[in-house]
Design a protein around this motif. Structure first.
Motif, PDB file in Angstrom:
ATOM      1  N   ASP A  46       0.705  -1.350   0.055  1.00  0.00           N
ATOM      2  CA  ASP A  46      -0.082   0.192  -0.043  1.00  0.00           C
ATOM      3  C   ASP A  46       0.871   1.288   0.096  1.00  0.00           C
ATOM      4  OD1 ASP A  46      -1.287   2.340   1.421  1.00  0.00           O
ATOM      5  OD2 ASP A  46      -2.998   0.885   1.075  1.00  0.00           O
ATOM      6  N   GLU A  48       0.501   4.457   0.212  1.00  0.00           N
ATOM      7  CA  GLU A  48       0.112   5.292   1.402  1.00  0.00           C
ATOM      8  C   GLU A  48       0.757   5.168   2.581  1.00  0.00           C
ATOM      9  OE1 GLU A  48      -3.845   6.822   1.020  1.00  0.00           O
ATOM     10  OE2 GLU A  48      -4.127   7.260  -0.861  1.00  0.00           O
ATOM     11  N   ASN A  49       0.403   3.579   2.946  1.00  0.00           N
ATOM     12  CA  ASN A  49       0.869   3.223   4.161  1.00  0.00           C
ATOM     13  C   ASN A  49       2.516   3.192   4.253  1.00  0.00           C
ATOM     14  OD1 ASN A  49       0.319   2.066   6.779  1.00  0.00           O
ATOM     15  ND2 ASN A  49       1.209   0.210   5.996  1.00  0.00           N
ATOM     16  N   VAL A  52       3.460   6.623   5.223  1.00  0.00           N
ATOM     17  CA  VAL A  52       3.375   6.736   6.790  1.00  0.00           C
ATOM     18  C   VAL A  52       4.441   6.072   7.476  1.00  0.00           C
ATOM     19  CG1 VAL A  52       1.805   6.253   8.524  1.00  0.00           C
ATOM     20  CG2 VAL A  52       0.761   7.188   6.662  1.00  0.00           C
ATOM     21  N   VAL A  53       4.744   4.892   7.193  1.00  0.00           N
ATOM     22  CA  VAL A  53       5.723   4.093   7.848  1.00  0.00           C
ATOM     23  C   VAL A  53       7.092   4.704   7.653  1.00  0.00           C
ATOM     24  CG1 VAL A  53       7.155   1.761   7.637  1.00  0.00           C
ATOM     25  CG2 VAL A  53       4.865   1.695   7.271  1.00  0.00           C
ATOM     26  N   SER A  56       7.023   8.071   9.915  1.00  0.00           N
ATOM     27  CA  SER A  56       6.542   7.882  11.495  1.00  0.00           C
ATOM     28  C   SER A  56       7.928   7.641  12.213  1.00  0.00           C
ATOM     29  CB  SER A  56       5.724   7.011  11.417  1.00  0.00           C
ATOM     30  OG  SER A  56       4.512   7.377  10.933  1.00  0.00           O
ATOM     31  N   GLN A 144       4.200  -6.941   5.817  1.00  0.00           N
ATOM     32  CA  GLN A 144       3.529  -5.935   5.185  1.00  0.00           C
ATOM     33  C   GLN A 144       4.019  -4.580   5.174  1.00  0.00           C
ATOM     34  OE1 GLN A 144       0.745  -7.250   2.899  1.00  0.00           O
ATOM     35  NE2 GLN A 144       1.222  -5.276   2.356  1.00  0.00           N
ATOM     36  N   GLN A 145       4.569  -4.221   6.258  1.00  0.00           N
ATOM     37  CA  GLN A 145       5.187  -2.797   6.241  1.00  0.00           C
ATOM     38  C   GLN A 145       6.297  -2.635   5.252  1.00  0.00           C
ATOM     39  OE1 GLN A 145       5.654  -2.700  10.612  1.00  0.00           O
ATOM     40  NE2 GLN A 145       4.318  -1.194  10.718  1.00  0.00           N
ATOM     41  N   ASP A 148       4.778  -2.233   1.839  1.00  0.00           N
ATOM     42  CA  ASP A 148       4.204  -1.130   1.801  1.00  0.00           C
ATOM     43  C   ASP A 148       5.192   0.087   1.503  1.00  0.00           C
ATOM     44  OD1 ASP A 148       1.771  -2.155   2.421  1.00  0.00           O
ATOM     45  OD2 ASP A 148       1.649  -1.480   4.540  1.00  0.00           O
TER      46      ASP A 148
END
Length: 159
Positions: A46, A48-49, A52-53, A56, A144-145, A148
Motif C-alpha cells: 500500500d 500510502e501506508n 506513513v511508515v 513515522s 506487510q510494512q 508497503d
C-alpha cells in the motif's frame, strides 16, 4: 464434473491462502547482491501506508536518515543516508525490497538498520533500558510494512 470443479476450486483457494502467508524473517531468500525477488506477503504493498511508515518516528523512521521530497510534509529529514528521490528509477522492486529488509546484504558496512531481521545481532537492547531483551526479537517492520515501503519507494521517479 461438479465434484472435479469443486476439488479444483478448493485446490486453487488452498494454494492462494498458502501464498498469502508472510515469509518469516529467517526464510527470506536474498540473491548474491542482496535483492529479494519474491514478495514477503504475496500481497501488494500500500503506497500510502508505505509513506506513513517512512515518515513515522515510531515505525520506520526512514526520513531521520534520508531526504525524501515527496514527504516534505514531515519535518527533519536526515542527511546520513542518500536522498531517496528517484530511487524507483535507480533500483528495481527486488533490489529495493532487499535493501529495506536487510541493507547489509547489499551494503555490508551500512549504518542502515536491518528492518526484517530477528537474529544475529551484536548487542540488541531492550528499548532505552540499557538491558538485553528477553525472549525472541521481533523485526523492526512487519512483512506487510516492508511491502508497503517498497510500493512507495518504487513510485519515487526522477522528475
Amino acid at each position: 464434473m461438479k465434484l472435479s470443479t469443486t476439488i479444483l476450486a478448493a485446490t486453487v483457494l488452498a494454494a492462494g491462502s498458502a501464498m498469502a502467508e508472510p515469509v518469516a524473517p529467517g526464510d527470506v531468500q536474498f540473491d548474491e547482491y542482496g535483492a529479494v525477488a519474491e514478495s514477503l506477503t504475496g500481497q501488494p504493498g500500500d503506497v500510502e501506508n508505505g509513506a506513513v511508515v517512512m515518515k513515522s518516528k515510531s515505525v520506520g523512521n526512514c526520513i531521520s536518515c534520508h531526504k525524501v521530497s515527496a514527504l516534505d510534509d514531515a519535518p527533519f529529514h536526515g542527511e546520513i543516508g542518500p536522498p531517496l528521490d528517484g530511487v524507483g528509477d535507480r533500483w528495481g522492486e527486488a533490489e529495493i525490497r532487499g535493501i529495506v529488509a536487510n541493507a547489509k546484504k547489499t551494503y555490508p558496512g551500512t549504518m542502515m538498520p536491518a528492518y526484517f531481521k530477528v537474529e544475529g545481532f551484536t548487542r540488541p537492547g531492550d528499548a532505552y533500558t540499557g538491558k538485553a531483551p528477553e525472549g525472541p526479537l521481533d523485526p523492526l517492520l512487519t512483512a506487510q510494512q516492508i511491502e508497503d515501503v517498497v510500493a512507495f519507494l518504487v513510485t519515487l521517479k526522477e522528475e
